[in-house]
Scaffold this motif. Structure first.
Motif, mmCIF file in Angstrom:
data_model
loop_
_atom_site.group_PDB
_atom_site.id
_atom_site.type_symbol
_atom_site.label_atom_id
_atom_site.label_comp_id
_atom_site.label_asym_id
_atom_site.label_seq_id
_atom_site.Cartn_x
_atom_site.Cartn_y
_atom_site.Cartn_z
ATOM 1 N N ARG A 1 0.826 -1.207 0.000
ATOM 2 C CA ARG A 1 0.000 0.000 0.000
ATOM 3 C C ARG A 1 0.861 1.259 0.000
ATOM 4 N N VAL B 1 -1.930 6.599 -3.001
ATOM 5 C CA VAL B 1 -2.020 6.631 -4.462
ATOM 6 C C VAL B 1 -2.181 8.067 -4.967
ATOM 7 N N ASP C 1 -6.741 0.095 -3.404
ATOM 8 C CA ASP C 1 -5.850 1.241 -3.269
ATOM 9 C C ASP C 1 -6.572 2.405 -2.612
ATOM 10 N N ARG D 1 -5.018 1.692 -8.445
ATOM 11 C CA ARG D 1 -3.945 2.541 -8.939
ATOM 12 C C ARG D 1 -3.818 2.466 -10.465
ATOM 13 N N ALA E 1 3.988 4.251 -7.150
ATOM 14 C CA ALA E 1 3.761 2.866 -6.745
ATOM 15 C C ALA E 1 5.062 2.122 -6.518
#
Length: 210
Positions: A10, A13, A152, A186, A193
C-alpha cells in the motif's frame, strides 16, 4: 507476515485508474469494517459518506487542493463527525446496548449518567476534538483493510471542510467533514507505486520496556 506484505504494497495513491470500479462485495467489506472500528465509549461519533456520483466528485476536486484522486478514484470516502453528541445521542446508544445485549437498566444507568454528565460539561470544541480522534481511528482501520483487500487508497487532510459541508449539505444532517479518502485501483503509470517506503529503523521508532 502476509499483512506486512500488504502494508508494504500500500501507498498513498497519486493517480487512480478511473476506468476501474470497486465491486459491490469490496464496498461491503469497507462498510462493515468501518462499522466495526473501535471508538471511545463505543459511541461511534463518525459517519462515513461513500460518494460514487462522478459529477459530485468532479465538483469536489476544486475544494481538495485540486488533487485529481478525488475525481479519478472509484469512490470517495468522506469521514464526518456528528455535531449532536448530546444527552439524546448518548441515550440512543444505551438503548441500542440494551436491545442487543439485553442488559438491565440498573446495570446501564450508572455509566449512562456518567457519560451524559461528562459530555454535558464539555464545550462543543472539546467534543469535536474528541470526535475527530475517532475519525482518525476509522480511517486508520480502513487503510489497513484496504491493503488486506487489495484496494488502493489515499488518506487526505488537504480539503476545504466548509465547502464539502456546503456541497454535501452536511449541516442539515448535523455532520461536519473532517477527513477524505479516495479508494479504487492505482493507475499503471503512477510512478509513486514503485517508490521505496521511507521509515525509521525499528530501533528508533520503537522502545521496548521489559
Amino acid at each position: 507476515m502476509d499483512i506486512l506484505n500488504k502494508l508494504q504494497w500500500r501507498y498513498a495513491v497519486k493517480k487512480f485508474d478511473s476506468d476501474k470500479k470497486l465491486p459491490a462485495e469490496k464496498l461491503e467489506v469497507l462498510k462493515q469494517a468501518f462499522n466495526l472500528t473501535a471508538t471511545s465509549y463505543g459511541l461511534q461519533p463518525v459517519k462515513l459518506l461513500i460518494i460514487e456520483n462522478q459529477k459530485l466528485k468532479d465538483q469536489l476536486v476544486a475544494h481538495s487542493w485540486n488533487q485529481p484522486q478525488v475525481a479519478d478514484a472509484s469512490h470517495l470516502l468522506v469521514f464526518c463527525i456528528h455535531n449532536d453528541v448530546d444527552e439524546n445521542y448518548i441515550k440512543t446508544y444505551f438503548n441500542r446496548v440494551k436491545q442487543v445485549r439485553e442488559t438491565p437498566d440498573d446495570v446501564l444507568e450508572p455509566f449512562r449518567n456518567f457519560l451524559i454528565d461528562d459530555f454535558g460539561s464539555k464545550t462543543q470544541e472539546e467534543i469535536d476534538t474528541w470526535a475527530i480522534k475517532q475519525a482518525y481511528l476509522s480511517m486508520g482501520n480502513l487503510l489497513t483493510v484496504c491493503a488486506a483487500e487489495d484496494i488502493d487508497s489515499c488518506p487526505m487532510e488537504g480539503f476545504v471542510s466548509e465547502k464539502y459541508d456546503e456541497i454535501l449539505e452536511l449541516q442539515a444532517k448535523n455532520l461536519k467533514s473532517v477527513l477524505v479518502m479516495p479508494v479504487g485501483y492505482r493507475a499503471a503509470d503512477d510512478m509513486f507505486a514503485d517508490f521505496k517506503k521511507v521509515r525509521k529503523e525499528l530501533s528508533e521508532a520503537i522502545e521496548e520496556i521489559i
